[in-house]
Design a protein around this motif. Sequence first.
Motif, PDB file in Angstrom:
ATOM      1  N   ALA A 112       0.693  -1.160  -0.177  1.00 46.33           N
ATOM      2  CA  ALA A 112       0.015  -0.160   0.106  1.00 46.33           C
ATOM      3  C   ALA A 112       0.781   1.414   0.003  1.00 46.33           C
ATOM      4  CB  ALA A 112      -0.857   0.000   1.128  1.00 46.33           C
ATOM      5  N   GLY A 113       2.393   1.009   0.252  1.00 45.41           N
ATOM      6  CA  GLY A 113       3.002   2.158   0.001  1.00 45.41           C
ATOM      7  C   GLY A 113       3.175   2.972   1.314  1.00 45.41           C
ATOM      8  N   ALA A 114       2.615   2.185   2.398  1.00 46.98           N
ATOM      9  CA  ALA A 114       2.641   3.365   3.620  1.00 46.98           C
ATOM     10  C   ALA A 114       4.208   3.252   4.431  1.00 46.98           C
ATOM     11  CB  ALA A 114       1.739   2.530   4.611  1.00 46.98           C
ATOM     12  N   LEU A 115       4.943   2.259   3.937  1.00 46.47           N
ATOM     13  CA  LEU A 115       6.519   2.579   4.238  1.00 46.47           C
ATOM     14  C   LEU A 115       7.168   3.475   3.212  1.00 46.47           C
ATOM     15  CD1 LEU A 115       7.075  -1.206   5.099  1.00 46.47           C
ATOM     16  CD2 LEU A 115       6.367   0.641   6.587  1.00 46.47           C
ATOM     17  N   GLU A 116       6.508   4.078   2.491  1.00 46.04           N
ATOM     18  CA  GLU A 116       7.603   4.990   1.463  1.00 46.04           C
ATOM     19  C   GLU A 116       7.604   6.295   2.087  1.00 46.04           C
ATOM     20  OE1 GLU A 116       8.667   3.865  -1.065  1.00 46.04           O
ATOM     21  OE2 GLU A 116       7.432   1.801  -1.022  1.00 46.04           O
ATOM     22  N   TRP A 117       8.404   6.997   1.978  1.00 47.70           N
ATOM     23  CA  TRP A 117       8.734   8.468   2.517  1.00 47.70           C
ATOM     24  C   TRP A 117       9.016   9.460   1.642  1.00 47.70           C
ATOM     25  CZ3 TRP A 117       8.396  10.190   7.825  1.00 47.70           C
ATOM     26  CH2 TRP A 117       8.389   8.857   8.522  1.00 47.70           C
ATOM     27  N   ASP A 118       8.118  10.048   1.211  1.00 49.62           N
ATOM     28  CA  ASP A 118       8.220  11.047  -0.069  1.00 49.62           C
ATOM     29  C   ASP A 118       8.075  12.578   0.497  1.00 49.62           C
ATOM     30  OD1 ASP A 118       5.445  11.299   0.628  1.00 49.62           O
ATOM     31  OD2 ASP A 118       4.697  10.034  -0.936  1.00 49.62           O
TER      32      ASP A 118
ATOM     33  N   LEU B 231      20.468  11.001  12.279  1.00 50.17           N
ATOM     34  CA  LEU B 231      19.359  11.803  11.868  1.00 50.17           C
ATOM     35  C   LEU B 231      18.685  12.599  12.824  1.00 50.17           C
ATOM     36  CD1 LEU B 231      19.082   9.248   9.534  1.00 50.17           C
ATOM     37  CD2 LEU B 231      18.409  11.502   8.656  1.00 50.17           C
ATOM     38  N   PRO B 232      18.422  12.170  14.105  1.00 47.00           N
ATOM     39  CA  PRO B 232      17.676  12.927  15.046  1.00 47.00           C
ATOM     40  C   PRO B 232      18.662  14.065  15.640  1.00 47.00           C
ATOM     41  CG  PRO B 232      17.751  10.680  15.994  1.00 47.00           C
ATOM     42  CD  PRO B 232      18.593  10.792  14.594  1.00 47.00           C
ATOM     43  N   MET B 331      23.076   8.604   6.697  1.00 49.43           N
ATOM     44  CA  MET B 331      21.862   8.022   5.819  1.00 49.43           C
ATOM     45  C   MET B 331      20.830   8.878   5.542  1.00 49.43           C
ATOM     46  SD  MET B 331      21.158   4.190   6.938  1.00 49.43           S
ATOM     47  CE  MET B 331      20.473   3.486   5.620  1.00 49.43           C
ATOM     48  N   ARG B 332      20.022   8.887   4.510  1.00 51.49           N
ATOM     49  CA  ARG B 332      18.962   9.735   3.987  1.00 51.49           C
ATOM     50  C   ARG B 332      17.672   9.131   5.067  1.00 51.49           C
ATOM     51  NH1 ARG B 332      17.936  10.340  -1.977  1.00 51.49           N
ATOM     52  NH2 ARG B 332      16.052   9.485  -1.524  1.00 51.49           N
ATOM     53  N   TYR B 333      16.938   9.991   5.418  1.00 57.23           N
ATOM     54  CA  TYR B 333      15.779   9.728   6.429  1.00 57.23           C
ATOM     55  C   TYR B 333      14.851   8.526   5.678  1.00 57.23           C
ATOM     56  CZ  TYR B 333      12.830   9.623  10.371  1.00 57.23           C
ATOM     57  OH  TYR B 333      12.147   9.026  11.513  1.00 57.23           O
ATOM     58  N   MET B 337      14.218   4.741   7.138  1.00 57.71           N
ATOM     59  CA  MET B 337      13.042   4.172   7.497  1.00 57.71           C
ATOM     60  C   MET B 337      12.780   2.762   6.412  1.00 57.71           C
ATOM     61  SD  MET B 337      12.383   5.687   9.988  1.00 57.71           S
ATOM     62  CE  MET B 337      10.387   5.564  10.502  1.00 57.71           C
ATOM     63  N   ALA B 338      13.273   2.907   5.316  1.00 57.56           N
ATOM     64  CA  ALA B 338      12.923   1.755   4.612  1.00 57.56           C
ATOM     65  C   ALA B 338      13.883   0.716   4.951  1.00 57.56           C
ATOM     66  CB  ALA B 338      13.200   2.185   2.895  1.00 57.56           C
TER      67      ALA B 338
END
Lengths: 118, 368, 162
Positions: A112-118, B231-232, B331-333, B337-338
């Motif tokens: 669902a793309g909820a883990l993507e940060w855009d 990052l924080p 790292m980039r944020y 997270m990914a």
Amino acid sequence: MEPYAALLASFALCAVVAAILVCASWILGPRNPTATKLEVFETGNPSSGSLRGIRFPVKFYLVAIFFVVFDVEVVFLYPWAVVLRQLGWAGLVEMAVFVAILGAGLAYVWKAGALEWD
Amino acid sequence: MEVFFSLAKVVVAFVIILQLTLILLWVERKGSALIQDRVGANRANLFGGLLPFNLGIVNTWMADPLKLFHKEDIVPADADRFLHWLAPFVGIVPLFLTFAVIPFGDVLKVGGFTIDLVAAPIPASVLFVLAMASLAVYGVVIGGWASNSRWAFLGGVRGTAQMISYELALGLAIVSVVLTYGSLDLQAIARAQGALMWGVVPAWGVFYQPVALVLLFIAGMAESKRAPFDLPEAESELVAGFFTEYSGSKQSVFMMADFVEVAIVAALVTTLFFGGWQVPWLGREGFHFPGGLDIALPSLVVTLLQIGSFLLKLFIFCWVQILVRWSLPRMRYDHLMAFGWKRLLPIGLVNLVVTAVFVLAFEGWTVR
Amino acid sequence: MIAFWVVALLAIAGALVVVLHRNPVYSALGLVLTLFQVAVIFALLEAPLLALLQVIVYAGAIVVLFLFVIMLLALEPEKRLAAPFPVAVAGLVLAGLLGFALAAASTVPLAGAGQGALPAGFGSPESLAASLFGAHLLPFELTSVLLLVAVVGAVVLARRRS
């Protein structure tokens, strides 16, 4: 109760030392506040005002929800890990079903793309 | 007498962690200088330069804290004063407390007493470490909020999201080890690692759970919020993140918390994967080498060797983290997270299932 | 017993902060205090595993979520409202009823209480797992479905309408 008493003693020691460390500057340091000094630091620009009222992306809230859900899953794993040898293959299957259902949840969230940060 | 030993252990565990943070600060300053071809901390001397050499570790062991304690304690005008004070306090107390359950030796035999060398030998100490790690989040989130500054707030929110994301991978890595040794007690896990595989190789966790080791190390470094996961507090974008508005000793407590976290990660890696206080082939009565050679040692020597072994391993893994910190860029944020959710979490789950199958399929796979 | 009273009073103090403090962030922190004290009570009742899980899940995860929600909505400190008279009376009556119910409940002995010594291994990971993966297997598996629903619900609610 002996281990807990030791833990309590540890806590007391840590808390006292931490409190001393935190308060040291307040006790030992100088105190001459000025209006400029008490302004929040925004790389030299005048402060853009109070924080109250600003919002942040809903993404962070989603991350917190996912964390709660998967944290509960991991919590169930601890007692299971201790007794897996007694439970045998049945125990593995029981947990496999549990983890698979939540794995499906992770897959859905991912898709669902909820883990993507855009 | 019993009470005296209990209190002594509590104090010893606390002194180890307190001194270790000050020593690590020195190692980090000198180590980064070494890596960047600088001289590094060299200002500690007596009476304005009386001595022809600088006092080395005294720089961070005494001079740095004394300097910071004499700085002004500045609280921004709009800040919430109570929470501003509370944040560094709740940030560091759980971290200090973690060391109360880390075993730093097997047993000490003194005058008829056999003392277990853990400050607080509570049941399920593995979970205690995780519980304290999960409480450490509050220092970050409260610190960010109480300052009433945008930089600090962003740093606090980022930091919290990062810490909770990596806590899952951390938990999964630890579950795999618990599965391998069948215990939630750090001391029991450390003792189990004294056995030998095929009568030669010590049964350390690193040989059973190499994947979990990598997971725990990465997730642990992310929990400690240091580069490449800083990052924080990313200096170049958020000034100093959640502790932007802190000065003097309160700020030094936040810095100290980072080092305590480094030490906790090192202690977990040591205890879960590298035998804790175990010295290879050293039993309670002395060395039993695989070739059949035995060297009997007095119990006190054995205990001292074990404590030395624990401290040495602890220090090595702290040093590895410092090396990583000064070698890798931030790292980039979104990548951060990914990486946590899409890489570490699935890898942790797969590792867990594979471990469970191994444990059941090969009865003699691990020693209990 | 002294430990219990100290912990119980701290728990109640935390609960009062939750209800009475005007700033929601303080309320959330009061909740942490209360939940932590409940964990200590579990530990006092020979259930160390439950105590630690309580801290990990409630204090470590759920209240963090609460704090995020408070910050997400940028909740202002509440205004103190003067309650209209009937509302105040209703509140008092309900509080009285609740207090009476609690007092009445505390006089009824719990099933299985006072049976003397606890069974060996009570509260250990082994006994917890034995009942979780034995007698209570179905609720355990259903928990995963519940958690799945929570995840899906969160994603659907947060989805951007395009």
